[in-house]
Scaffold this motif. Structure first.
Motif, PDB file in Angstrom:
ATOM      1  N   ILE A  57       1.076  -1.365  -0.012  1.00 31.67           N
ATOM      2  CA  ILE A  57       0.176   0.296   0.057  1.00 31.67           C
ATOM      3  C   ILE A  57       1.013   0.876  -0.396  1.00 31.67           C
ATOM      4  O   ILE A  57       1.547   1.352   1.197  1.00 31.67           O
ATOM      5  CB  ILE A  57      -1.044   0.407   1.126  1.00 31.67           C
ATOM      6  CG1 ILE A  57      -1.979  -1.106   0.991  1.00 31.67           C
ATOM      7  CG2 ILE A  57      -1.832   1.356   1.015  1.00 31.67           C
ATOM      8  CD1 ILE A  57      -2.401  -1.000   2.489  1.00 31.67           C
TER       9      ILE A  57
ATOM     10  N   TYR B 132      -2.641   4.521   2.231  1.00 29.48           N
ATOM     11  CA  TYR B 132      -3.923   4.510   3.291  1.00 29.48           C
ATOM     12  C   TYR B 132      -4.420   4.787   3.438  1.00 29.48           C
ATOM     13  O   TYR B 132      -5.647   4.570   3.705  1.00 29.48           O
ATOM     14  CB  TYR B 132      -2.874   3.751   4.424  1.00 29.48           C
ATOM     15  CG  TYR B 132      -3.275   3.363   5.705  1.00 29.48           C
ATOM     16  CD1 TYR B 132      -4.113   2.066   5.657  1.00 29.48           C
ATOM     17  CD2 TYR B 132      -3.575   4.311   6.798  1.00 29.48           C
ATOM     18  CE1 TYR B 132      -4.478   1.424   6.503  1.00 29.48           C
ATOM     19  CE2 TYR B 132      -4.537   3.321   7.780  1.00 29.48           C
ATOM     20  CZ  TYR B 132      -4.686   2.663   7.713  1.00 29.48           C
ATOM     21  OH  TYR B 132      -5.421   2.364   9.169  1.00 29.48           O
TER      22      TYR B 132
ATOM     23  N   PRO C  67     -11.376   2.237   6.530  1.00 23.87           N
ATOM     24  CA  PRO C  67      -9.792   1.360   6.854  1.00 23.87           C
ATOM     25  C   PRO C  67     -10.378   0.526   8.208  1.00 23.87           C
ATOM     26  O   PRO C  67      -8.775  -0.688   7.581  1.00 23.87           O
ATOM     27  CB  PRO C  67      -9.251   2.430   7.917  1.00 23.87           C
ATOM     28  CG  PRO C  67      -9.490   3.166   8.259  1.00 23.87           C
ATOM     29  CD  PRO C  67     -11.230   3.420   7.413  1.00 23.87           C
TER      30      PRO C  67
ATOM     31  N   VAL D 119       3.045  -0.718   4.243  1.00 23.97           N
ATOM     32  CA  VAL D 119       2.039   0.735   4.079  1.00 23.97           C
ATOM     33  C   VAL D 119       4.066   1.413   3.789  1.00 23.97           C
ATOM     34  O   VAL D 119       4.213   1.896   4.924  1.00 23.97           O
ATOM     35  CB  VAL D 119       1.419   1.077   5.649  1.00 23.97           C
ATOM     36  CG1 VAL D 119       1.427   2.016   5.222  1.00 23.97           C
ATOM     37  CG2 VAL D 119       0.316   0.022   5.430  1.00 23.97           C
TER      38      VAL D 119
ATOM     39  N   ASP E  49       3.727   6.208   3.675  1.00 18.88           N
ATOM     40  CA  ASP E  49       2.695   7.008   3.490  1.00 18.88           C
ATOM     41  C   ASP E  49       3.286   8.584   3.926  1.00 18.88           C
ATOM     42  O   ASP E  49       5.002   8.149   4.107  1.00 18.88           O
ATOM     43  CB  ASP E  49       1.747   6.529   4.295  1.00 18.88           C
ATOM     44  CG  ASP E  49       0.250   7.450   4.021  1.00 18.88           C
ATOM     45  OD1 ASP E  49       0.176   8.822   3.669  1.00 18.88           O
ATOM     46  OD2 ASP E  49      -0.405   6.278   3.158  1.00 18.88           O
TER      47      ASP E  49
ATOM     48  N   PHE F 130      -1.822   5.611  12.110  1.00 14.83           N
ATOM     49  CA  PHE F 130      -2.002   4.891  11.265  1.00 14.83           C
ATOM     50  C   PHE F 130      -1.288   3.282  11.667  1.00 14.83           C
ATOM     51  O   PHE F 130      -2.077   2.150  11.044  1.00 14.83           O
ATOM     52  CB  PHE F 130      -1.026   4.986   9.514  1.00 14.83           C
ATOM     53  CG  PHE F 130      -2.192   6.176   8.916  1.00 14.83           C
ATOM     54  CD1 PHE F 130      -3.399   6.277   9.715  1.00 14.83           C
ATOM     55  CD2 PHE F 130      -1.540   6.485   8.332  1.00 14.83           C
ATOM     56  CE1 PHE F 130      -3.534   7.423   9.278  1.00 14.83           C
ATOM     57  CE2 PHE F 130      -2.100   7.515   7.743  1.00 14.83           C
ATOM     58  CZ  PHE F 130      -3.360   7.843   7.722  1.00 14.83           C
TER      59      PHE F 130
ATOM     60  N   ILE G 257      -3.684  -0.560  12.318  1.00 17.22           N
ATOM     61  CA  ILE G 257      -3.374  -1.832  11.525  1.00 17.22           C
ATOM     62  C   ILE G 257      -2.945  -2.541  12.891  1.00 17.22           C
ATOM     63  O   ILE G 257      -3.407  -3.934  12.516  1.00 17.22           O
ATOM     64  CB  ILE G 257      -2.158  -1.042  11.183  1.00 17.22           C
ATOM     65  CG1 ILE G 257      -2.484  -0.283   9.633  1.00 17.22           C
ATOM     66  CG2 ILE G 257      -1.360  -2.985  10.691  1.00 17.22           C
ATOM     67  CD1 ILE G 257      -0.807   0.416   8.767  1.00 17.22           C
TER      68      ILE G 257
END
Length: 244
Positions: free
Chosen positions: A156, A160, A166, A185, A187, A210, A214
């Protein structure tokens, strides 16, 4: 009142009480429907007038960190021949193409996106390049739409923060990953007073938030390697935490 009528009334009263109690219990235990964390965040990608060429010019340019650092990112992902990779939020497909070459004919890549126009571009362009180990998947707003245990890596990149739901999306990712699967991830660092105004306005939360989301979805942080060419982005790799 005759005895048999009284018994009917008593039984009916008990039944109504049981139904009411069951309804309350169901309301207390039923999972709440997840609310959007940022309504309309993906509207431009769902627009039928989406100009794919304009987005390619924005995505595939050396001034964009994740494009400039693509070789370093690919190495940090640990992609190797034979792996099954899901590029979630594939966009113009430049990482999809990198993954396709790296996993080779024994591996497979799923280009997942909510934009039909992006997927049409990926399908056409990769076919012209002779890449036949790619499947385009139209993702949903709450799911990446892949079967259980169908991939080894979910990737990702700068996407995200576009997950409108989410919790639901992460649940679908957890399901799609095989038992030893990894989630990468990438970001933007969102640090008030430090990050650009665009990042503060566009990205809804920072790395810590984030990461917590997760991990609450059943993942554990495996690594956070430093990507030398990153100054605004971060790289986190998670592993799927199995039930003990």
């Amino acid at each position: 009142m005759p005895t048999h009528h009284r018994l009917i009334v008593i039984h009916a009263t008990i039944l109504l009480g049981m139904v009411a109690a069951a309804t309350v219990a169901a309301q207390e235990t039923a999972p709440a429907v997840e609310q959007s964390v940022k309504p309309g965040v993906n509207a431009k990608f769902l627009d039928e007038s989406l100009d794919v060429d304009a987005w390619i010019a924005r995505f595939e340019v050396e001034s964009r960190e994740v494009y400039h650092a693509r070789d370093e990112v690919l190495k940090a992902c640990g992609v190797k021949p034979g792996l099954r990779v899901a590029d979630v939020g594939a966009g113009s497909g430049f990482y999809t193409r990198l993954f396709s070459r790296t996993v080779g004919p024994t591996g497979w890549v799923y280009a997942v996106d909510i934009s039909p126009k992006f997927l049409q571009h990926i399908s056409t362009s990769t076919s012209q390049l002779g890449m036949h180990n790619i499947t385009c998947v139209l993702g949903g707003e709450r799911s990446i739409q892949l079967p259980p245990q169908s991939v080894d890596l979910v990737f990702i990149c700068d996407t995200y923060h576009h997950f409108e739901y989410p919790q639901s999306t992460l649940a679908s990712i957890y399901s799609a990953l095989d038992k030893d699967g990894s989630l990468v991830v990438i970001d933007f660092e969102r640090i008030p007073g430090t990050s650009r105004a665009w990042t503060i306005d566009h990205v809804r939360a920072g790395k810590a938030t984030f990461r917590q989301e997760i991990e609450e979805a059943g993942f554990e942080l495996a690594a956070a390697p430093k990507i030398e060419k990153f100054s605004e982005n971060y790289f986190l790799r998670f592993r799927k935490k199995l039930a003990e």
